[in-house]
Design a protein around this motif. Structure first.
Motif, PDB file in Angstrom:
ATOM      1  N   ARG A  33       0.820  -1.222   0.000  1.00  0.00           N
ATOM      2  CA  ARG A  33       0.000   0.000   0.000  1.00  0.00           C
ATOM      3  C   ARG A  33       0.848   1.263   0.000  1.00  0.00           C
ATOM      4  O   ARG A  33       0.372   2.321  -0.375  1.00  0.00           O
ATOM      5  N   ASP A  34       2.109   1.155   0.460  1.00  0.00           N
ATOM      6  CA  ASP A  34       3.002   2.306   0.469  1.00  0.00           C
ATOM      7  C   ASP A  34       3.790   2.450  -0.830  1.00  0.00           C
ATOM      8  O   ASP A  34       4.503   3.437  -1.013  1.00  0.00           O
ATOM      9  N   GLN A  35       3.657   1.470  -1.713  1.00  0.00           N
ATOM     10  CA  GLN A  35       4.418   1.499  -2.968  1.00  0.00           C
ATOM     11  C   GLN A  35       3.544   1.723  -4.195  1.00  0.00           C
ATOM     12  O   GLN A  35       4.023   2.201  -5.223  1.00  0.00           O
ATOM     13  N   PHE A  36       2.287   1.334  -4.089  1.00  0.00           N
ATOM     14  CA  PHE A  36       1.348   1.521  -5.198  1.00  0.00           C
ATOM     15  C   PHE A  36      -0.067   1.466  -4.644  1.00  0.00           C
ATOM     16  O   PHE A  36      -0.271   1.156  -3.476  1.00  0.00           O
ATOM     17  N   SER A  37      -1.023   1.780  -5.471  1.00  0.00           N
ATOM     18  CA  SER A  37      -2.419   1.787  -5.048  1.00  0.00           C
ATOM     19  C   SER A  37      -2.864   0.366  -4.724  1.00  0.00           C
ATOM     20  O   SER A  37      -3.055  -0.466  -5.613  1.00  0.00           O
ATOM     21  N   PHE A  38      -2.989   0.078  -3.422  1.00  0.00           N
ATOM     22  CA  PHE A  38      -3.340  -1.272  -2.960  1.00  0.00           C
ATOM     23  C   PHE A  38      -4.144  -1.109  -1.677  1.00  0.00           C
ATOM     24  O   PHE A  38      -3.577  -0.905  -0.606  1.00  0.00           O
ATOM     25  N   ASP A  39      -5.463  -1.156  -1.802  1.00  0.00           N
ATOM     26  CA  ASP A  39      -6.324  -0.931  -0.653  1.00  0.00           C
ATOM     27  C   ASP A  39      -6.843  -2.242  -0.078  1.00  0.00           C
ATOM     28  O   ASP A  39      -6.415  -3.320  -0.483  1.00  0.00           O
ATOM     29  N   SER A  40      -7.768  -2.162   0.866  1.00  0.00           N
ATOM     30  CA  SER A  40      -8.271  -3.359   1.543  1.00  0.00           C
ATOM     31  C   SER A  40      -9.001  -4.302   0.581  1.00  0.00           C
ATOM     32  O   SER A  40      -8.916  -5.526   0.733  1.00  0.00           O
ATOM     33  N   VAL A  41      -9.681  -3.761  -0.400  1.00  0.00           N
ATOM     34  CA  VAL A  41     -10.352  -4.609  -1.390  1.00  0.00           C
ATOM     35  C   VAL A  41      -9.317  -5.353  -2.232  1.00  0.00           C
ATOM     36  O   VAL A  41      -9.462  -6.538  -2.521  1.00  0.00           O
ATOM     37  N   ASP A  42      -8.256  -4.650  -2.598  1.00  0.00           N
ATOM     38  CA  ASP A  42      -7.168  -5.295  -3.346  1.00  0.00           C
ATOM     39  C   ASP A  42      -6.529  -6.395  -2.513  1.00  0.00           C
ATOM     40  O   ASP A  42      -6.205  -7.462  -3.032  1.00  0.00           O
ATOM     41  N   CYS A  43      -6.349  -6.152  -1.226  1.00  0.00           N
ATOM     42  CA  CYS A  43      -5.771  -7.159  -0.329  1.00  0.00           C
ATOM     43  C   CYS A  43      -6.644  -8.408  -0.306  1.00  0.00           C
ATOM     44  O   CYS A  43      -6.137  -9.529  -0.394  1.00  0.00           O
ATOM     45  N   LEU A  44      -7.945  -8.217  -0.204  1.00  0.00           N
ATOM     46  CA  LEU A  44      -8.870  -9.357  -0.211  1.00  0.00           C
ATOM     47  C   LEU A  44      -8.797 -10.101  -1.538  1.00  0.00           C
ATOM     48  O   LEU A  44      -8.706 -11.335  -1.560  1.00  0.00           O
ATOM     49  N   ARG A  45      -8.805  -9.376  -2.629  1.00  0.00           N
ATOM     50  CA  ARG A  45      -8.706 -10.016  -3.945  1.00  0.00           C
ATOM     51  C   ARG A  45      -7.405 -10.788  -4.090  1.00  0.00           C
ATOM     52  O   ARG A  45      -7.371 -11.881  -4.657  1.00  0.00           O
ATOM     53  N   PHE A  46      -6.312 -10.227  -3.560  1.00  0.00           N
ATOM     54  CA  PHE A  46      -5.005 -10.866  -3.603  1.00  0.00           C
ATOM     55  C   PHE A  46      -5.012 -12.167  -2.799  1.00  0.00           C
ATOM     56  O   PHE A  46      -4.566 -13.210  -3.275  1.00  0.00           O
ATOM     57  N   ALA A  47      -5.553 -12.113  -1.589  1.00  0.00           N
ATOM     58  CA  ALA A  47      -5.623 -13.309  -0.746  1.00  0.00           C
ATOM     59  C   ALA A  47      -6.461 -14.394  -1.415  1.00  0.00           C
ATOM     60  O   ALA A  47      -6.076 -15.577  -1.424  1.00  0.00           O
ATOM     61  N   LEU A  48      -7.584 -14.026  -1.980  1.00  0.00           N
ATOM     62  CA  LEU A  48      -8.446 -14.999  -2.659  1.00  0.00           C
ATOM     63  C   LEU A  48      -7.763 -15.584  -3.891  1.00  0.00           C
ATOM     64  O   LEU A  48      -7.894 -16.779  -4.180  1.00  0.00           O
ATOM     65  N   ALA A  49      -7.022 -14.753  -4.616  1.00  0.00           N
ATOM     66  CA  ALA A  49      -6.293 -15.242  -5.794  1.00  0.00           C
ATOM     67  C   ALA A  49      -5.198 -16.228  -5.377  1.00  0.00           C
ATOM     68  O   ALA A  49      -4.991 -17.253  -6.045  1.00  0.00           O
ATOM     69  N   LEU A  50      -4.506 -15.938  -4.262  1.00  0.00           N
ATOM     70  CA  LEU A  50      -3.496 -16.863  -3.753  1.00  0.00           C
ATOM     71  C   LEU A  50      -4.138 -18.185  -3.340  1.00  0.00           C
ATOM     72  O   LEU A  50      -3.608 -19.260  -3.651  1.00  0.00           O
ATOM     73  N   GLU A  51      -5.269 -18.102  -2.658  1.00  0.00           N
ATOM     74  CA  GLU A  51      -5.966 -19.318  -2.249  1.00  0.00           C
ATOM     75  C   GLU A  51      -6.319 -20.188  -3.451  1.00  0.00           C
ATOM     76  O   GLU A  51      -6.071 -21.400  -3.454  1.00  0.00           O
ATOM     77  N   LYS A  52      -6.867 -19.545  -4.461  1.00  0.00           N
ATOM     78  CA  LYS A  52      -7.268 -20.285  -5.663  1.00  0.00           C
ATOM     79  C   LYS A  52      -6.063 -20.883  -6.381  1.00  0.00           C
ATOM     80  O   LYS A  52      -6.071 -22.060  -6.768  1.00  0.00           O
ATOM     81  N   ALA A  53      -5.011 -20.094  -6.548  1.00  0.00           N
ATOM     82  CA  ALA A  53      -3.827 -20.557  -7.280  1.00  0.00           C
ATOM     83  C   ALA A  53      -3.098 -21.683  -6.552  1.00  0.00           C
ATOM     84  O   ALA A  53      -2.539 -22.576  -7.195  1.00  0.00           O
ATOM     85  N   LEU A  54      -3.119 -21.642  -5.219  1.00  0.00           N
ATOM     86  CA  LEU A  54      -2.356 -22.612  -4.440  1.00  0.00           C
ATOM     87  C   LEU A  54      -3.217 -23.706  -3.817  1.00  0.00           C
ATOM     88  O   LEU A  54      -2.682 -24.652  -3.237  1.00  0.00           O
TER      89      LEU A  54
END
Length: 83
Positions: A33-54
């Motif tokens: 979040r300190d390096q690029f636009s990454f908010d709480s919704v992005d964090c949730l999407r990221f976690a869900l994408a990791l879950e699906k991929a792994l």
């Protein structure tokens, strides 16, 4: 899965969620979040994408560990080793 493979996957998923991010300049110890636009919704999407991929479940309490590249990779290595 090796750390290098996890990093490749993580960077690919970040690029999908935050295409404006300059991932080649990513500081692995600084919060996304300190390096690029990454908010709480992005964090949730990221976690869900990791879950699906792994094929794993990431508890919401662990989401803060996904906030930096090194934190994310460390968490995923621990999680996958325990599976």
């Amino acid at each position: 899965m090796t750390r290098a493979e996890l990093e490749t996957l993580t960077r690919r998923l970040l690029a999908e969620i935050a295409p404006e991010a300059e991932l080649e300049k990513l500081d692995p110890d600084k919060a996304f979040r300190d390096q690029f636009s990454f908010d709480s919704v992005d964090c949730l999407r990221f976690a869900l994408a990791l879950e699906k991929a792994l094929g794993i479940k990431i508890p919401e309490a662990c989401y803060p560990r996904l906030g930096t590249l090194n934190g994310c990779l460390g968490y995923l290595q621990e999680r996958l080793a325990a599976a």
